[in-house]
Design an enzyme around this catalytic site. Structure first.
Site, PDB file in Angstrom:
ATOM      1  N   HIS A 260      21.913  43.617  38.901  1.00 52.00           N
ATOM      2  CA  HIS A 260      23.286  44.143  39.156  1.00 52.00           C
ATOM      3  C   HIS A 260      24.423  43.239  38.640  1.00 52.00           C
ATOM      4  O   HIS A 260      24.751  42.491  39.361  1.00 52.00           O
ATOM      5  CB  HIS A 260      23.267  44.506  40.775  1.00 52.00           C
ATOM      6  CG  HIS A 260      24.456  45.130  41.185  1.00 52.00           C
ATOM      7  ND1 HIS A 260      24.593  45.683  42.452  1.00 52.00           N
ATOM      8  CD2 HIS A 260      25.728  45.393  40.818  1.00 52.00           C
ATOM      9  CE1 HIS A 260      25.605  46.389  42.586  1.00 52.00           C
ATOM     10  NE2 HIS A 260      26.354  46.129  41.434  1.00 52.00           N
TER      11      HIS A 260
ATOM     12  N   HIS B 175      28.041  42.910  36.279  1.00 50.70           N
ATOM     13  CA  HIS B 175      29.362  43.640  35.600  1.00 50.70           C
ATOM     14  C   HIS B 175      29.799  42.597  34.585  1.00 50.70           C
ATOM     15  O   HIS B 175      30.052  41.439  34.685  1.00 50.70           O
ATOM     16  CB  HIS B 175      30.588  43.812  36.622  1.00 50.70           C
ATOM     17  CG  HIS B 175      30.036  44.679  37.895  1.00 50.70           C
ATOM     18  ND1 HIS B 175      30.188  46.039  37.486  1.00 50.70           N
ATOM     19  CD2 HIS B 175      29.746  44.579  39.031  1.00 50.70           C
ATOM     20  CE1 HIS B 175      29.807  46.773  38.732  1.00 50.70           C
ATOM     21  NE2 HIS B 175      29.334  45.851  39.495  1.00 50.70           N
ATOM     22  N   LEU B 176      29.511  43.077  33.228  1.00 52.09           N
ATOM     23  CA  LEU B 176      29.957  42.218  32.021  1.00 52.09           C
ATOM     24  C   LEU B 176      31.142  42.724  31.622  1.00 52.09           C
ATOM     25  O   LEU B 176      31.689  42.004  30.496  1.00 52.09           O
ATOM     26  CB  LEU B 176      28.796  42.390  30.935  1.00 52.09           C
ATOM     27  CG  LEU B 176      27.253  41.801  31.261  1.00 52.09           C
ATOM     28  CD1 LEU B 176      26.531  42.144  30.180  1.00 52.09           C
ATOM     29  CD2 LEU B 176      27.384  40.240  31.792  1.00 52.09           C
TER      30      LEU B 176
ATOM     31  N   ASN C   5      30.001  51.036  34.641  1.00 53.82           N
ATOM     32  CA  ASN C   5      31.575  50.990  34.888  1.00 53.82           C
ATOM     33  C   ASN C   5      32.287  50.596  34.026  1.00 53.82           C
ATOM     34  O   ASN C   5      33.227  49.775  34.784  1.00 53.82           O
ATOM     35  CB  ASN C   5      31.815  51.171  36.489  1.00 53.82           C
ATOM     36  CG  ASN C   5      31.429  49.829  37.098  1.00 53.82           C
ATOM     37  OD1 ASN C   5      30.977  49.014  36.467  1.00 53.82           O
ATOM     38  ND2 ASN C   5      32.433  49.458  38.138  1.00 53.82           N
TER      39      ASN C   5
ATOM     40  N   HIS D  87      25.108  52.849  44.599  1.00 50.60           N
ATOM     41  CA  HIS D  87      26.182  52.255  45.181  1.00 50.60           C
ATOM     42  C   HIS D  87      26.293  52.982  46.326  1.00 50.60           C
ATOM     43  O   HIS D  87      26.936  54.210  46.333  1.00 50.60           O
ATOM     44  CB  HIS D  87      27.440  51.916  44.367  1.00 50.60           C
ATOM     45  CG  HIS D  87      28.657  51.620  44.976  1.00 50.60           C
ATOM     46  ND1 HIS D  87      29.176  50.224  44.729  1.00 50.60           N
ATOM     47  CD2 HIS D  87      29.324  52.257  45.870  1.00 50.60           C
ATOM     48  CE1 HIS D  87      30.229  50.213  45.342  1.00 50.60           C
ATOM     49  NE2 HIS D  87      30.451  51.089  46.021  1.00 50.60           N
TER      50      HIS D  87
ATOM     51  N   ASN E  72      33.073  44.386  47.612  1.00 50.75           N
ATOM     52  CA  ASN E  72      32.860  45.826  47.985  1.00 50.75           C
ATOM     53  C   ASN E  72      31.383  46.061  47.926  1.00 50.75           C
ATOM     54  O   ASN E  72      30.623  45.957  46.794  1.00 50.75           O
ATOM     55  CB  ASN E  72      33.412  46.759  47.438  1.00 50.75           C
ATOM     56  CG  ASN E  72      33.448  48.147  47.815  1.00 50.75           C
ATOM     57  OD1 ASN E  72      32.660  48.669  49.201  1.00 50.75           O
ATOM     58  ND2 ASN E  72      33.789  49.331  47.242  1.00 50.75           N
TER      59      ASN E  72
ATOM     60  N   ASP F   9      25.710  41.309  41.915  1.00 50.90           N
ATOM     61  CA  ASP F   9      26.806  42.063  41.836  1.00 50.90           C
ATOM     62  C   ASP F   9      28.160  41.208  41.301  1.00 50.90           C
ATOM     63  O   ASP F   9      29.088  41.111  41.518  1.00 50.90           O
ATOM     64  CB  ASP F   9      27.190  42.591  43.249  1.00 50.90           C
ATOM     65  CG  ASP F   9      28.270  43.746  43.106  1.00 50.90           C
ATOM     66  OD1 ASP F   9      28.475  44.204  41.836  1.00 50.90           O
ATOM     67  OD2 ASP F   9      28.736  43.981  43.943  1.00 50.90           O
TER      68      ASP F   9
ATOM     69  N   GLY G  82      35.433  42.297  44.486  1.00 54.00           N
ATOM     70  CA  GLY G  82      34.346  41.395  43.518  1.00 54.00           C
ATOM     71  C   GLY G  82      34.535  40.047  43.448  1.00 54.00           C
ATOM     72  O   GLY G  82      35.696  39.501  43.426  1.00 54.00           O
TER      73      GLY G  82
END
Length: 434
Positions: free
Chosen positions: A60, A62-63, A94, A179, A278, A305, A324
């Site tokens: 999990h 986010h790049l 996303n 999610h 979140n 995350d 985040g």
């Protein structure tokens, strides 16, 4: 290229080996595990006093690549991951544009091949543009190597469409990373719905916003046969739902992030948006329930995350700041400090939740293991090294962490991916650092 790791505590969740031994790596593979290996190697690493585990796998991350690369990109994010002991990461879809087609998956695959020291896997979106109106080309993306689908950042609120996405994922043999957030229940909330939120005059997000979708999707998974993985679980009832679903025979798993088993809403510093994530930080009772469920292996995975934002984006009000925090460079130390050292988890359970179980869920047959013949993805961790988290030293472009200044124990000494040393830290003589 060969590497001989000498005298470390080998902790392998695949073979259940837990003993002091040597590990020989050659040409990207583990070729021998045993005591007093005498074969010459190009590089010899002294692992005395260290844990030697399979490289961590983060399901999990986010790049922000493509579309928001000023926050993070494949190169900076994967380098940060290597510093944190990760050899495989799964990027969430996303991005801008959303990862909802084979050609967009190829963009990440090709870029990672030349810009990342570790394995980067790109998850595909469940619906086109993550708009929840029409299925994405799940089969096409699966043919191009996605390890899973996810609508991360939101839930597929249309139950029939969510069911259709699960059916398609089941046909492709890939899991659905979920999610869990009821958009109507969560609308407008920015922190946990509790006395702290009411005192601060902030709109809250109730536990039910997460629990309602977790329960719905567990039922949909039972009907469709997909493997459902509940992401960033934060509530006590998420553990109850997960346990009941498993007992009913549903193919389901779940993850907890370090911030959710370390911090509660009482720990938040008023106005500090680095505590905004979140799902939000819940109550102390939720934290204790998550820890117990991790101990009992109800939750099989620890993920980060990792969600980088710029300082400017976070330098606003709690209502306006983005959700985040970053986590790739702090997860191992927080897991050791908060769970292993107090005896909540064993070192073997840490290796299972950060490597072995993610490999199993994602069907990465040659990773998450230190058995002979497997990929030479290895992490060395010093369980006695103490240090203070300093966001200014992060390799990630994101510095948004509530853990700045926190003293922790358990330091990544080296990360080896594909038989190559991709990160190496100096070992202090007294094994402590302020």
């Amino acid at each position: 290229m060969s590497i001989l790791i000498k005298g470390g505590r080998i902790i392998d969740p695949d073979t259940k080996l837990d003993q002091v031994a040597d590990l020989l790596l050659e040409d990207g593979r583990i070729v021998k595990v045993g005591k007093n290996i005498r074969k010459k190697a190009d590089t010899v690493l002294d692992a005395a006093g260290l844990y030697v585990m399979p490289g961590f796998i983060d399901m999990h991350v986010h790049l922000r690549d493509p579309g928001q690369t000023w926050k993070e990109d494949i190169e900076s994010g994967s380098q940060a991951a290597a510093c944190g002991g990760y050899t495989t990461i799964v990027a969430m879809p996303n991005t801008k544009p959303v990862m909802d087609s084979p050609d967009r998956i190829d963009y990440v695959t090709v870029k990672a091949r030349s810009h990342s020291p570790i394995h980067v896997l790109q998850a595909g979106a469940a619906t086109k543009g993550e708009k929840g109106q029409e299925l994405a080309d799940i089969a096409g993306m699966a043919a191009h190597g996605i390890p899973a689908i996810s609508e991360d950042g939101r839930s597929v609120m249309n139950s029939r469409l969510c069911r259709d996405a699960m059916l398609e994922a089941a046909k492709c043999g890939i899991p659905f990373l979920d999610h869990c957030e009821d958009a109507d229940l969560a609308a407008g909330g920015c922190v946990n719905e509790d006395e702290n939120a009411r005192a601060a005059g902030l709109p809250g997000i109730s536990n039910a916003a997460e629990d309602a979708i977790a329960a719905r999707d567990a039922l949909l998974a039972a009907e469709t046969g997909v493997h459902l993985h509940l992401c960033h679980c934060s509530t006590r009832y998420s553990a109850v739902i997960l346990k009941l679903a498993k007992e009913a025979g549903v193919s389901i798993s779940g993850e907890v992030c370090p911030h959710h088993f370390t911090l509660c809403s009482d720990d938040m510093v008023p106005g500090d948006t680095n505590y905004k994530m979140n799902p939000p930080l819940r109550t102390r009772e939720d934290v204790e329930a998550l820890k117990q469920a991790l101990k009992e292996d109800i939750f099989e995975v620890i993920s980060t995350d990792h969600a980088p934002h710029t300082t400017e984006e976070k330098s606003t009000t709690m209502r306006k700041a983005p959700f985040g925090i970053v986590g790739l460079e702090t997860a191992a130390a927080l897991t050791y400090t908060e769970l292993v050292e107090p005896g909540i988890l064993t070192p073997m359970q840490m290796a299972e939740k950060m490597s072995g179980n993610p490999a199993r869920i994602l069907k990465l047959e040659n990773r998450g293991s230190l058995a002979e013949g497997k990929e030479a993805d290895v992490v060395l961790l010093d369980p006695e090294a103490e240090y203070t988290i300093d966001v200014k030293k992060f390799v990630s472009r994101g510095k948004n962490s509530p853990f700045h200044g926190r003293k922790v124990k358990g330091k990544i000494v080296a990360t080896i991916c594909g038989g190559k040393i991709v990160y190496r830290a100096a070992r202090e003589k007294n094994r402590s650092e302020e």
